[in-house]
Design an enzyme around this catalytic site. Structure first.
Site, PDB file in Angstrom:
ATOM      1  N   ASN A 201      -9.135 -24.479   8.214  1.00  0.00           N
ATOM      2  CA  ASN A 201      -9.507 -23.140   8.692  1.00  0.00           C
ATOM      3  C   ASN A 201     -11.028 -22.938   8.675  1.00  0.00           C
ATOM      4  O   ASN A 201     -11.503 -21.828   8.811  1.00  0.00           O
ATOM      5  CB  ASN A 201      -8.806 -22.073   7.833  1.00  0.00           C
ATOM      6  CG  ASN A 201      -9.206 -22.168   6.355  1.00  0.00           C
ATOM      7  OD1 ASN A 201     -10.052 -22.976   5.992  1.00  0.00           O
ATOM      8  ND2 ASN A 201      -8.597 -21.345   5.532  1.00  0.00           N
TER       9      ASN A 201
ATOM     10  N   HIS B  45     -13.026 -23.464   6.106  1.00  0.00           N
ATOM     11  CA  HIS B  45     -13.625 -23.077   4.828  1.00  0.00           C
ATOM     12  C   HIS B  45     -14.536 -24.178   4.283  1.00  0.00           C
ATOM     13  O   HIS B  45     -14.356 -25.358   4.572  1.00  0.00           O
ATOM     14  CB  HIS B  45     -12.560 -22.616   3.806  1.00  0.00           C
ATOM     15  CG  HIS B  45     -11.727 -23.697   3.188  1.00  0.00           C
ATOM     16  ND1 HIS B  45     -10.488 -23.443   2.624  1.00  0.00           N
ATOM     17  CD2 HIS B  45     -11.922 -25.029   3.022  1.00  0.00           C
ATOM     18  CE1 HIS B  45     -10.002 -24.568   2.146  1.00  0.00           C
ATOM     19  NE2 HIS B  45     -10.845 -25.543   2.377  1.00  0.00           N
TER      20      HIS B  45
ATOM     21  N   ASP C 112     -15.953 -25.741  -6.595  1.00  0.00           N
ATOM     22  CA  ASP C 112     -14.884 -24.776  -6.814  1.00  0.00           C
ATOM     23  C   ASP C 112     -13.845 -25.297  -7.795  1.00  0.00           C
ATOM     24  O   ASP C 112     -13.836 -26.482  -8.148  1.00  0.00           O
ATOM     25  CB  ASP C 112     -14.216 -24.391  -5.481  1.00  0.00           C
ATOM     26  CG  ASP C 112     -13.860 -25.607  -4.629  1.00  0.00           C
ATOM     27  OD1 ASP C 112     -13.797 -26.726  -5.154  1.00  0.00           O
ATOM     28  OD2 ASP C 112     -13.643 -25.422  -3.416  1.00  0.00           O
TER      29      ASP C 112
ATOM     30  N   GLU D 279     -13.210 -18.765   2.157  1.00  0.00           N
ATOM     31  CA  GLU D 279     -12.207 -18.693   3.208  1.00  0.00           C
ATOM     32  C   GLU D 279     -12.736 -17.856   4.376  1.00  0.00           C
ATOM     33  O   GLU D 279     -13.750 -17.168   4.238  1.00  0.00           O
ATOM     34  CB  GLU D 279     -10.936 -18.044   2.642  1.00  0.00           C
ATOM     35  CG  GLU D 279     -10.303 -18.823   1.474  1.00  0.00           C
ATOM     36  CD  GLU D 279      -9.491 -20.030   1.932  1.00  0.00           C
ATOM     37  OE1 GLU D 279      -9.879 -20.716   2.889  1.00  0.00           O
ATOM     38  OE2 GLU D 279      -8.444 -20.285   1.291  1.00  0.00           O
TER      39      GLU D 279
HETATM   40  P1  PGA Z   1      -9.497 -32.294   1.986  1.00  0.00           P
HETATM   41  O1  PGA Z   1      -9.995 -30.822   1.641  1.00  0.00           O
HETATM   42  O2  PGA Z   1     -10.677 -33.194   1.767  1.00  0.00           O
HETATM   43  O3  PGA Z   1      -8.404 -32.549   1.014  1.00  0.00           O
HETATM   44  O4  PGA Z   1      -9.053 -32.277   3.415  1.00  0.00           O
HETATM   45  C1  PGA Z   1     -11.198 -30.371   2.177  1.00  0.00           C
HETATM   46  C2  PGA Z   1     -11.330 -28.884   1.965  1.00  0.00           C
HETATM   47  O5  PGA Z   1     -10.317 -28.172   2.011  1.00  0.00           O
HETATM   48  O6  PGA Z   1     -12.465 -28.418   1.791  1.00  0.00           O
END
Ligand code: PGA
Length: 231
Positions: A133, A135, A65, A140
């Site tokens: 959450n 995702h 992404d 999302e």
């Molecule tokens: P993070 O993000 O590794 O910074 O916790 C993971 C994500 O949001 O997929």
């Protein structure tokens, strides 16, 4: 889905690296994720590649992404994160790096990344993180099982946790993620424990996009003890 729990972040990263190295041999297409979780894994990959113990020659990559719209040099861009944390340290051929071009209009951004994916995908080994959450990528809550590469609006939760002013992103869909041959998902810290529990033990639902991985044939969750606390 397989679950491996290690004592702490460092040991979780070492385990993820071990699995990644094993899987790299049979994968010509690698899927990378950004975020703070894979930082140490990327530094291990960088070191081992510099030492000549692993190589990305002949391999291509996709990233999950990117914010939209954003220029590749912007401090917040995931392209820049990847350059600084991985790409500049490894021997991957620059032409083989597939990344969303987030400066095009929406349709063109999606079309280009989809075209690249159809030409060079699917992914052999996919590194994943998970959001608070649930995702994966920027899929999302509310994402469909058959969602494809697309532009999405970020949830309020993601915007505030990522401390960003960006409100949109381009992401690989659940469909492309599920097409990966092998998935290695990393999670660390108690703040991830609830989403890990829902992803692993909950119902398979678009409300927790990571729960779709229960239906993937070759996914390993590599967790530290804190992230695995509720399992
Ligand atoms: P993070 O993000 O590794 O910074 O916790 C993971 C994500 O949001 O997929």
């Amino acid at each position: 889905m397989k679950i491996i729990v290690r004592d702490n972040y460092k040991e979780m990263s070492q385990e993820a690296f071990r699995l990644f190295r094993e899987s790299l041999r049979d994968s010509s297409v690698i899927g990378f994720a950004t975020g703070s979780t894979p930082n140490l894994l990327y530094s291990m990959i960088s070191n081992e590649c510099r030492a000549g113990n692993i190589s990305f020659k002949g391999k291509s990559s996709f990233n999950l992404d990117e914010y939209y719209p954003i220029s590749r040099g912007s401090p917040e861009s995931y392209r820049r994160y990847m350059e600084e944390n991985l790409f500049r340290n490894i021997d991957i051929n620059r032409d083989m790096i597939n990344f969303p071009d987030s400066m095009m209009d929406e349709d063109e951004t999606v079309r280009r990344y989809l075209d690249a994916y159809r030409r060079s995908g699917p992914v052999g080994t996919q590194i994943l993180g998970i959001g608070h959450n649930g995702h994966i990528g920027f899929n999302e809550p509310g994402s469909a099982r058959d969602s494809e590469i697309r532009i999405v609006r970020l949830s309020e939760d993601t915007i505030s946790r990522n401390k960003t002013r960006m409100s949109m992103a381009v992401t690989m869909g659940i469909k492309e993620i599920m097409e990966s041959t092998r998935i290695i998902l990393l999670a660390s810290g108690t703040e991830k424990s609830e989403s890990i529990k829902r992803a692993v033990k909950g119902r398979v639902t678009g409300d927790v996009p990571a729960s779709f991985l229960q239906e993937h044939e070759n996914t390993t969750f590599v967790l530290d003890r804190e992230a695995a606390r509720l399992l």
